[in-house]
Write an enzyme that holds these catalytic residues in place. Structure first.
Site, mmCIF file in Angstrom:
data_model
loop_
_atom_site.group_PDB
_atom_site.id
_atom_site.type_symbol
_atom_site.label_atom_id
_atom_site.label_comp_id
_atom_site.label_asym_id
_atom_site.label_seq_id
_atom_site.Cartn_x
_atom_site.Cartn_y
_atom_site.Cartn_z
ATOM 1 N N ARG A 5 14.199 6.121 -3.530
ATOM 2 C CA ARG A 5 14.666 5.707 -4.854
ATOM 3 C C ARG A 5 14.336 6.796 -5.859
ATOM 4 O O ARG A 5 13.174 7.183 -5.998
ATOM 5 C CB ARG A 5 14.020 4.380 -5.277
ATOM 6 C CG ARG A 5 14.478 3.954 -6.643
ATOM 7 C CD ARG A 5 13.856 2.667 -7.160
ATOM 8 N NE ARG A 5 14.269 2.467 -8.546
ATOM 9 C CZ ARG A 5 13.436 2.106 -9.525
ATOM 10 N NH1 ARG A 5 12.162 1.859 -9.266
ATOM 11 N NH2 ARG A 5 13.881 1.994 -10.762
ATOM 12 N N HIS B 40 16.317 5.571 -16.247
ATOM 13 C CA HIS B 40 14.879 5.388 -16.103
ATOM 14 C C HIS B 40 14.180 6.027 -17.300
ATOM 15 O O HIS B 40 13.387 6.962 -17.179
ATOM 16 C CB HIS B 40 14.386 6.004 -14.781
ATOM 17 C CG HIS B 40 13.048 5.483 -14.348
ATOM 18 N ND1 HIS B 40 12.810 4.916 -13.113
ATOM 19 C CD2 HIS B 40 11.856 5.448 -15.000
ATOM 20 C CE1 HIS B 40 11.528 4.557 -13.021
ATOM 21 N NE2 HIS B 40 10.930 4.870 -14.143
ATOM 22 N N GLU C 158 13.354 -1.395 -15.591
ATOM 23 C CA GLU C 158 12.405 -2.074 -16.463
ATOM 24 C C GLU C 158 12.888 -2.220 -17.911
ATOM 25 O O GLU C 158 12.379 -1.586 -18.843
ATOM 26 C CB GLU C 158 11.049 -1.363 -16.421
ATOM 27 C CG GLU C 158 10.496 -1.302 -15.035
ATOM 28 C CD GLU C 158 9.042 -0.876 -14.986
ATOM 29 O OE1 GLU C 158 8.467 -0.513 -16.015
ATOM 30 O OE2 GLU C 158 8.478 -0.924 -13.888
ATOM 31 N N ASN D 256 9.939 -4.851 -10.071
ATOM 32 C CA ASN D 256 8.819 -3.893 -10.126
ATOM 33 C C ASN D 256 7.574 -4.701 -10.459
ATOM 34 O O ASN D 256 7.589 -5.479 -11.430
ATOM 35 C CB ASN D 256 9.022 -2.844 -11.223
ATOM 36 C CG ASN D 256 10.125 -1.848 -10.880
ATOM 37 O OD1 ASN D 256 10.819 -2.008 -9.877
ATOM 38 N ND2 ASN D 256 10.296 -0.835 -11.713
ATOM 39 N N TYR E 55 3.126 -4.586 -10.571
ATOM 40 C CA TYR E 55 1.856 -3.871 -10.393
ATOM 41 C C TYR E 55 0.653 -4.772 -10.569
ATOM 42 O O TYR E 55 -0.376 -4.559 -9.922
ATOM 43 C CB TYR E 55 1.749 -2.716 -11.399
ATOM 44 C CG TYR E 55 2.719 -1.611 -11.136
ATOM 45 C CD1 TYR E 55 4.045 -1.680 -11.584
ATOM 46 C CD2 TYR E 55 2.333 -0.487 -10.401
ATOM 47 C CE1 TYR E 55 4.948 -0.657 -11.318
ATOM 48 C CE2 TYR E 55 3.223 0.534 -10.139
ATOM 49 C CZ TYR E 55 4.525 0.441 -10.604
ATOM 50 O OH TYR E 55 5.420 1.443 -10.341
ATOM 51 N N GLU F 236 9.436 -1.284 -7.056
ATOM 52 C CA GLU F 236 8.229 -0.510 -7.371
ATOM 53 C C GLU F 236 6.981 -1.351 -7.165
ATOM 54 O O GLU F 236 6.984 -2.538 -7.513
ATOM 55 C CB GLU F 236 8.193 -0.011 -8.818
ATOM 56 C CG GLU F 236 8.974 1.255 -9.057
ATOM 57 C CD GLU F 236 8.889 1.707 -10.504
ATOM 58 O OE1 GLU F 236 7.812 1.589 -11.122
ATOM 59 O OE2 GLU F 236 9.935 2.150 -11.028
#
Ligand SMILES: O=S(=O)(O)CCCN1CCN(CCO[C@@H]2O[C@H](CO)[C@@H](O)[C@H](O)[C@H]2O)CC1
Length: 490
Positions: free
Chosen positions: A84, A129, A174, A317, A319, A386
């Site tokens: 990606r 992005h 995002e 995504n 985290y 992600e």
């Protein structure tokens, strides 16, 4: 059935794919070479160097513009199914508008795509992005509805130029970070900081631009190129700090609707439009501020219909998880602001450490997010586009391996125990790169990049070996060499 149920022997399902991700401004460098024009991160890092923690910028970064073959060699070594990466709008269309096409930009991405094809690595390409051409920001950027047409034209050119080589597209990376951090705060370029107002102007424009690009692909290009197109939405997952508190449970749902639902609800629900709790909260807050109109109005019937269903998969995504501690105005919230509109107080005091203040290690939060997405969005097919961990650059990155291992294990849990349709996983990131306002002070790479050496040499960390084995076996590596010897453990 037994072996499936015992975690130690769970394999990722047949067809599950593994990849790694990067982004143009974080790795390419060549910021003003061969026709590329300035983007908003070039402008911010050059004009306000104090905004970048270590004073670095994307001028050279990992020099992938010149060294992309090294990147392809690393990808081949890792044995990933896909790579990606993102296209630099300013390298392809220097004015941002469909008037001057930069041939070197077209050449660069064709060279990269051809090298990936030769090594049997599937490209998964992000159109946007965060690196908006400065020329478009000078016209108002994502607060200007004209961007709907500029983005559609940019997407049209990319589909036409690269669509025979790219079969998997992501429109936006995002949207929250683009709208709230860049137009509602100054955490991201262009740092407009129109808190409580600019963020919602951006989301209106961005969701419409996304929908127009989707419909263009779906009607004009998919019949010929037969590819897929989706959007990647980021979740900081919110949980009640006291699960027994009904108030905190309710506020966590509100926070997750404001964070993830802001962009997922219009696209992935049967009703469409912004989440009603968002529209109601902002309306109430706006009235309290004495405004005659709410700062966030629901889309009209045309756009609700136009935006609904515009993604083949749900790109997530993820985290970290943060906690809700109660109702009220978060002490760090500006007035007005997205955060104040939520009406909840949050804390990051949870889970394990990383090198990033915002990134707390809470694997169970990932499983809760994935189950929530299954039930909130009609059981969508999901790609994790992600997931990753930051440290300060150690080659024996046991912390990163433990993070991957624990978060991947949660994916196995929700696939086998809850039937969540996770189809693939993307590790952020291939190599240490320009981590936005953190510069190179927080490192997420499987490969270490020495930015004091003009050749930007890459060196595999232990996590690269872990990820290589994961890709080869499709199950969580067990080799003790990947896990911190107990006598190190504090
Ligand atoms: O409040 S500050 O401004 O002091 C720090 C906020 C920094 N943000 C937090 C949220 N993060 C979302 C994930 O962002 C993603 O994850 C990666 C790691 O961040 C990035 O490198 C990728 O480009 C991005 O897609 C992006 C960085």
């Amino acid at each position: 059935a037994l072996c499936h149920s015992s975690i130690a022997f769970r394999k990722f399902p047949e067809g599950f794919t593994f990849g790694v991700a990067t982004a143009a401004h974080q790795i390419e460098g060549a910021w003003n070479v061969s026709g590329k024009s300035e983007n908003v991160w070039d402008r911010l890092s050059h004009s306000r160097p104090e905004m970048i923690a270590d004073g670095t910028n994307g001028d050279i970064a990992c020099d992938s513009y010149n060294r992309y073959m090294e990147d392809v060699e690393e990808l081949t070594y890792l044995g990933v199914d896909f790579y990606r990466f993102s296209l630099s709008w300013a390298r392809i269309l220097p004015t941002g508008r469909l008037d001057v096409v930069n041939p070197d930009g077209i050449r660069y991405y064709n060279d990269l795509l051809d090298a990936l094809a030769e090594n049997n690595i599937e490209p998964l390409v992000t159109l946007f992005h965060w690196d908006l051409p400065q020329a478009l920001q000078d016209l108002g950027g994502w607060a200007n509805p004209k961007m709907i047409h500029y983005f559609r034209d940019y997407a049209d050119l990319c589909f036409k130029e690269f669509g025979t080589k790219i079969k998997s597209w992501i429109t936006f990376n995002e949207p929250y970070e683009i709208c709230e951090d860049a137009y509602g705060d100054e955490k991201k370029a262009p740092a407009v900081d129109s808190h409580g107002v600019g963020c919602y102007l951006c989301s209106d424009t961005l969701l419409k631009a996304h929908a127009e690009a989707y419909h263009l692909y779906n009607e004009t290009y998919r019949p010929v190129q037969n590819g897929r197109i989706m959007i990647s939405i980021n979740s900081i997952w919110y949980e009640p700090s006291d699960p027994e508190s009904a108030e905190q449970v309710a506020l966590a749902e509100v926070a997750n609707q404001f964070k993830f639902g802001w962009f997922a609800h219009p696209i992935f629900t049967s009703d469409g439009g912004y989440p009603s709790v968002m529209v109601d909260n902002v309306a109430r807050q706006s009235a309290a501020e004495g405004l005659l109109k709410s700062r966030l109005e629901q889309f009209d019937a045309y756009w609700i219909q136009r935006i609904k269903g515009t993604s083949d998969f749900l790109g997530i995504n993820h985290y970290t998880t943060h906690l809700i501690t109660g109702a009220g105005v978060d002490p760090i919230a500006k007035s007005p602001s997205w955060l104040k509109d939520i009406g909840a107080v949050t804390t990051m005091e949870v889970g394990g450490d990383s090198a990033s203040e915002w990134l707390r290690v809470v694997p169970t939060g990932f499983a809760n997010l994935l189950r929530w997405c299954k039930s909130s969005y009609n059981d969508p097919p999901i790609y994790i586009t992600e997931n990753g961990f930051s440290d300060y650059g150690t080659l024996l990155d046991y912390g990163r391996i433990k993070y991957f291992n624990d978060y991947l294990n949660e994916i196995l849990n929700v696939i086998y125990d809850d039937g969540v349709k996770v189809l693939g996983y993307t590790a952020w990131t291939l190599m240490d790169n320009f981590e936005w306002r953190a510069g190179f002070s927080e490192r997420f790479g499987l490969y270490y990049v020495n930015i004091t050496d003009p050749a930007r040499p890459r060196k595999p960390k232990l996590s690269a070996e872990y990820f290589k084995e994961l890709c080869a076996t499709r199950e969580l590596p067990k080799d003790p060499r990947f896990f911190e010897p107990s006598f190190f453990r504090t």
